[in-house]
Structures are given as C-alpha cells and as structure tokens.
Design a protein around this motif. Structure first.
Motif, PDB file in Angstrom:
ATOM      1  N   UNK A 153     -29.786  16.759   1.375  1.00  0.00           N
ATOM      2  CA  UNK A 153     -29.132  18.022   1.031  1.00  0.00           C
ATOM      3  C   UNK A 153     -28.186  17.898  -0.160  1.00  0.00           C
ATOM      4  N   UNK A 154     -27.533  16.726  -0.300  1.00  0.00           N
ATOM      5  CA  UNK A 154     -26.541  16.556  -1.378  1.00  0.00           C
ATOM      6  C   UNK A 154     -27.179  16.492  -2.757  1.00  0.00           C
ATOM      7  N   UNK A 155     -28.477  16.163  -2.825  1.00  0.00           N
ATOM      8  CA  UNK A 155     -29.182  16.032  -4.100  1.00  0.00           C
ATOM      9  C   UNK A 155     -28.414  15.120  -5.061  1.00  0.00           C
ATOM     10  N   UNK A 156     -27.951  13.984  -4.542  1.00  0.00           N
ATOM     11  CA  UNK A 156     -27.180  13.035  -5.346  1.00  0.00           C
ATOM     12  C   UNK A 156     -27.982  12.562  -6.556  1.00  0.00           C
ATOM     13  N   UNK A 157     -27.316  12.516  -7.709  1.00  0.00           N
ATOM     14  CA  UNK A 157     -27.952  12.016  -8.932  1.00  0.00           C
ATOM     15  C   UNK A 157     -27.689  10.524  -9.048  1.00  0.00           C
ATOM     16  N   UNK A 158     -28.736   9.738  -9.258  1.00  0.00           N
ATOM     17  CA  UNK A 158     -28.605   8.285  -9.388  1.00  0.00           C
ATOM     18  C   UNK A 158     -29.462   7.803 -10.558  1.00  0.00           C
ATOM     19  N   UNK A 159     -29.294   6.549 -10.924  1.00  0.00           N
ATOM     20  CA  UNK A 159     -30.172   5.881 -11.888  1.00  0.00           C
ATOM     21  C   UNK A 159     -30.959   4.827 -11.120  1.00  0.00           C
ATOM     22  N   UNK A 160     -32.243   4.803 -11.305  1.00  0.00           N
ATOM     23  CA  UNK A 160     -33.090   3.831 -10.598  1.00  0.00           C
ATOM     24  C   UNK A 160     -33.667   2.848 -11.618  1.00  0.00           C
ATOM     25  N   UNK A 161     -33.336   1.585 -11.435  1.00  0.00           N
ATOM     26  CA  UNK A 161     -33.825   0.516 -12.307  1.00  0.00           C
ATOM     27  C   UNK A 161     -35.061  -0.091 -11.647  1.00  0.00           C
TER      28      UNK A 161
ATOM     29  N   UNK B 131     -31.039   0.987  -7.039  1.00  0.00           N
ATOM     30  CA  UNK B 131     -30.528   2.358  -7.068  1.00  0.00           C
ATOM     31  C   UNK B 131     -29.057   2.301  -7.455  1.00  0.00           C
ATOM     32  N   UNK B 132     -28.772   2.763  -8.659  1.00  0.00           N
ATOM     33  CA  UNK B 132     -27.457   2.566  -9.265  1.00  0.00           C
ATOM     34  C   UNK B 132     -26.712   3.887  -9.419  1.00  0.00           C
ATOM     35  N   UNK B 133     -25.397   3.771  -9.619  1.00  0.00           N
ATOM     36  CA  UNK B 133     -24.569   4.908  -9.996  1.00  0.00           C
ATOM     37  C   UNK B 133     -25.067   5.475 -11.326  1.00  0.00           C
ATOM     38  N   UNK B 134     -25.184   6.811 -11.423  1.00  0.00           N
ATOM     39  CA  UNK B 134     -25.658   7.449 -12.652  1.00  0.00           C
ATOM     40  C   UNK B 134     -24.490   7.719 -13.598  1.00  0.00           C
ATOM     41  N   UNK B 135     -24.626   7.321 -14.872  1.00  0.00           N
ATOM     42  CA  UNK B 135     -23.580   7.521 -15.872  1.00  0.00           C
ATOM     43  C   UNK B 135     -24.116   8.462 -16.951  1.00  0.00           C
TER      44      UNK B 135
ATOM     45  N   UNK C 192     -20.857   5.158 -20.158  1.00  0.00           N
ATOM     46  CA  UNK C 192     -19.816   6.168 -20.018  1.00  0.00           C
ATOM     47  C   UNK C 192     -20.220   7.120 -18.901  1.00  0.00           C
ATOM     48  N   UNK C 193     -19.316   7.351 -17.973  1.00  0.00           N
ATOM     49  CA  UNK C 193     -19.686   8.168 -16.825  1.00  0.00           C
ATOM     50  C   UNK C 193     -19.885   9.632 -17.195  1.00  0.00           C
TER      51      UNK C 193
ATOM     52  N   UNK D  78     -15.294   5.633 -17.414  1.00  0.00           N
ATOM     53  CA  UNK D  78     -16.300   4.721 -17.932  1.00  0.00           C
ATOM     54  C   UNK D  78     -16.562   3.616 -16.944  1.00  0.00           C
ATOM     55  N   UNK D  79     -17.775   3.126 -16.946  1.00  0.00           N
ATOM     56  CA  UNK D  79     -18.106   2.053 -16.028  1.00  0.00           C
ATOM     57  C   UNK D  79     -18.828   0.951 -16.750  1.00  0.00           C
ATOM     58  N   UNK D  80     -18.592  -0.260 -16.353  1.00  0.00           N
ATOM     59  CA  UNK D  80     -19.186  -1.438 -16.975  1.00  0.00           C
ATOM     60  C   UNK D  80     -20.459  -1.811 -16.244  1.00  0.00           C
ATOM     61  N   UNK D  81     -21.568  -1.903 -16.997  1.00  0.00           N
ATOM     62  CA  UNK D  81     -22.850  -2.217 -16.359  1.00  0.00           C
ATOM     63  C   UNK D  81     -23.012  -3.711 -16.190  1.00  0.00           C
TER      64      UNK D  81
END
Length: 424
Positions: free
Chosen positions: A36-44, A90-94, A145-146, A421-424
C-alpha cells in the motif's frame, strides 16, 4: 528509459521501472513496492554470470557490511533477494542523482556549500573508520543526493569543477600522479585559509606526510563539531544562556567568548532548519547576539589595550635580556608587528598569522630556556600573545558567522542544508 524490446527483470514484491544506470557487473533500476505504501527504492541487479569466486565474496562482504550499518549519510540497504540469474540489492532511492552530475551542471560550487558536503561525507567516513571499514572507491559518481530540492554534500574537487589530476589520457594521468611537481591550487575562486590548507594536506603525494584520518576529522575546515544537526540550536541556546549570565555579572570578556561560540552553532542551526518562520526567528536572534557581541568587543578591546600597555615594561625588559638570543629578538619583533596590525584594525587575519608565527618560535625557545627571570618573562609574554591570538580567532569567526547569516537568502544552494545527501 531503454528502447523498444527492453524489459526489466521481475522481482517479488516490487515493480521495476526505469534504468538508473549500469556498470560492468550490475544494473540499477528505479522500483516501487507493491504494498500500500508504494515505497520508492533503487534495485541493484547483479548478474550471476558476471561473477567469479572473488566477485561473489566481495558482493557478500558488501551485503554483510551494508546490512549491519545505519547512518544518515550512508545509503541504506533495505533487503536483498536472488533468483537463478541475478542477485538483487534493494537500496534506498536517492532522487538527486550522483554528485558528479550535480557538479557538472553547476560547474563549480561555493566554498560554504562544499564545506557542508564535506562535513556530511566526513561524518560517514568517520562512522566507517570507527568500524574498521574502508570505502576503497570514493569518487563523485559514488556519492548520491537524496533530492535536488535540498542538495548538499561535497568533495574537495568540486570547488574548481575539475579533479586535481584532470587528464586527457591514462598515460597523462599516470605522469601527473607520479610527478614530484608541487600541486598548485587555482587562484580562483578564492578560498579561505582553512580550506586551502586542507586541500594541500589531502593532495600530499607522500602517504607518510599526507593528513591522517584523525587529523582530517579534527581539521578546522571539516569541523564536525559544528555540522548542521537537530542539536545545533539546542547547543547554541545553552551557550547563550551562559553568555547572558556572564554579561550580567560584568565579565565581558567571558561573555564575548560565549556569544562567539554560540554563533558557531547558530549558523548550522539556520542551515538545518527548514521551516521558514522558525528560520526567520533564529536569524533575528542571531542579529541581536551579534549586536551585543560587537558592543562587548568594544569594551574588551579597551581593556585589552590597557593590559598590553601595562605589559610594555616587562616586554622591553625581556627584549633587553634577549640581546644574546637573535632568534628570540626576531620572534618578539614578529609579535610586535602582530600587535601593530591588530591596532590598525584592517585585517585580523594578517595579525593572527603573525601572532601564530611568533608563538610557534617562542614556544620552541621556551622549551630550551633554563630556569630564571628571562624564562618567567618569556612565559608571561607567551600567555599574553596566546590570549590575543584566541581573541582574534573569535573575532574572525564572528565576522564570518555574521556574513554567512546575512547571506543565507542570497544563495539558493545554501538555503536549506538539511541531511539531504547519502554516501553510496
């Protein structure tokens, strides 16, 4: 987006959409959670076919490390999965993309923006260093950058819009790195003394002479103590309470010092605050405290001049007793030049440089000076000069703080420097 016929892999619980980037071993996609939240993520997505035994071990180490750490400036690994073809991180999306692109679109960044980026990066590196973890591939492309609405993080190359060894070929790059030629920093844009010092110490070719992690984290330009955070306003307020108390007691020198220290936290508090009304309220308070600090400065200056004049006799006696010590005479002359510069009131930075130059020499001479009257006079003179140097440091910092607070609205990049900002 990819062309016709392209389709992202399928992953349980997520809908993979556009491709964000790709490398030798992996492709990164933007994805939405099916919940339901439709969370946005980055998938490597890492292809198993591209991995040898060593690569598998490296990937497992990366997963193990990322699953175990949580830091506001390190990209979060939320989960991982695998199937017959791929391993999925499955990573945090920036949403702001990487720092390399951010720098290219702006060409160069103001020093104050660079400093906040560097503080966030240093905070992440200090966190990793304390856990005996090295990044090993630190570059603008690996710093995300977030968001673009509140962009902020920064590496030292970005000040000039190009790396220190910019080259047209690998051969030219290798020649520049191996060369013994002194690395000269561009004269434009003009940099502060602390920023230029840090760059030169980071770009030292000899690793034994290069700045250590400990000294890097403690460098006055990095200044992690005053990194914008949720505690900045609390720390500033506590110092102001003490400053007001000393002010009411008539201890003007201590009050001035505390006001200056409070202002060191108020500017980070302004950077951190996102609510426009609260930001304006903080700026109004800063204006009041700067005005009171200026009044106290005039009172303290008058008192200091009297103290310096009282010390003239002892200073003249010390010079008379140092006739057989040309190094001591020379160091005392530099101190006199510093006092003259300070009296002129033109450039506190020049006066501070002279005080520090004199103190560096006088402290060495004090260590070698035998017990006696001359040593007593020298010790007293050093204490006086140290007091003047510390006072000037506070005045320089207060001027910078006032200037930065007044220019907050003039520079869109520095308007809101929250943890974005986040460091990858």
């Amino acid at each position: 987006m990819a062309g016709p016929g392209w389709a992202p892999p399928r992953l349980d619980g997520f809908i993979l959409t556009e491709r964000l980037g790709s490398g030798t071993y992996a492709t990164v996609y933007k994805a939405y959670g099916k919940k339901d939240t439709r969370e946005v993520v980055a998938v490597k997505c890492v292809s198993k076919k591209s991995l040898n035994k060593a690569s598998v071990e490296n990937l497992l180490t990366e997963i193990e490390i990322l699953k175990a750490i949580r830091h506001p400036h390190i990209v979060e690994l939320k989960d991982f999965q695998w199937d017959n073809d791929n391993i999925y991180l499955i990573m945090e999306f920036c949403a702001g993309g990487d720092l390399s692109r951010f720098i290219r679109t702006r060409r160069i960044l103001p020093e104050k923006v660079a400093r906040i980026f560097l503080q966030q990066l240093a905070s992440a590196l200090q966190f990793l260093n304390g856990r005996n973890i090295s990044h090993l591939d630190l570059k603008p492309q690996n710093i995300l950058l977030s968001s673009l609405e509140k962009p902020h993080l920064k590496l030292a190359e970005a000040l000039f819009g190009q790396p220190p060894f910019a080259s047209k070929s690998f051969t030219e790059l290798e020649e520049k790195i191996r060369s013994n030629r002194v690395i000269e920093l561009p004269t434009r844009p003009q940099l502060s003394r602390n920023c230029r010092d840090l760059l030169q110490r980071l770009l030292e070719r000899d690793p034994d002479k290069r700045i250590s992690f400990k000294d890097f984290f403690g460098h006055p330009f990095v200044d992690l103590e005053h990194m914008p955070s949720g505690r900045s306003l609390e720390q500033a307020t506590a110092l102001v309470v003490e400053a007001v108390k000393k002010d009411q007691e008539g201890n003007f020198s201590a009050a001035l010092s505390l006001y200056c220290k409070a202002l060191d936290y108020f500017v980070p508090a302004l950077h951190y605050e996102v609510d426009a009304r609260r930001k304006e309220a903080i700026k109004a308070k800063v204006g009041q405290y700067v005005s009171r600090a200026e009044e106290l400065k005039a009172l303290v200056n008058s008192s200091n001049r009297a103290l310096l004049q009282q010390g003239t006799c002892a200073r003249d006696l010390l010079k008379e007793m140092a006739r057989d010590k040309p190094r001591l005479i020379a160091a005392l002359e530099v101190a006199s030049m510093a006092m003259a510069k300070e009296e002129e009131g033109q450039d506190d930075g020049d006066a501070l440089d002279l005080y520090q130059q004199s103190l560096g020499e006088l402290l060495l001479l004090l260590a070698a000076e035998p017990t006696g009257r001359r040593r007593e006079l020298l010790h007293a003179e050093i204490q006086t000069l140290m007091g003047r140097a510390e006072y000037l440091k506070e005045q320089i910092k207060m001027k910078e703080t006032r200037w930065e607070a007044e220019s907050m609205d003039k520079d869109g990049l520095s308007e809101s420097v929250r943890s974005s900002c986040t460091l990858q």
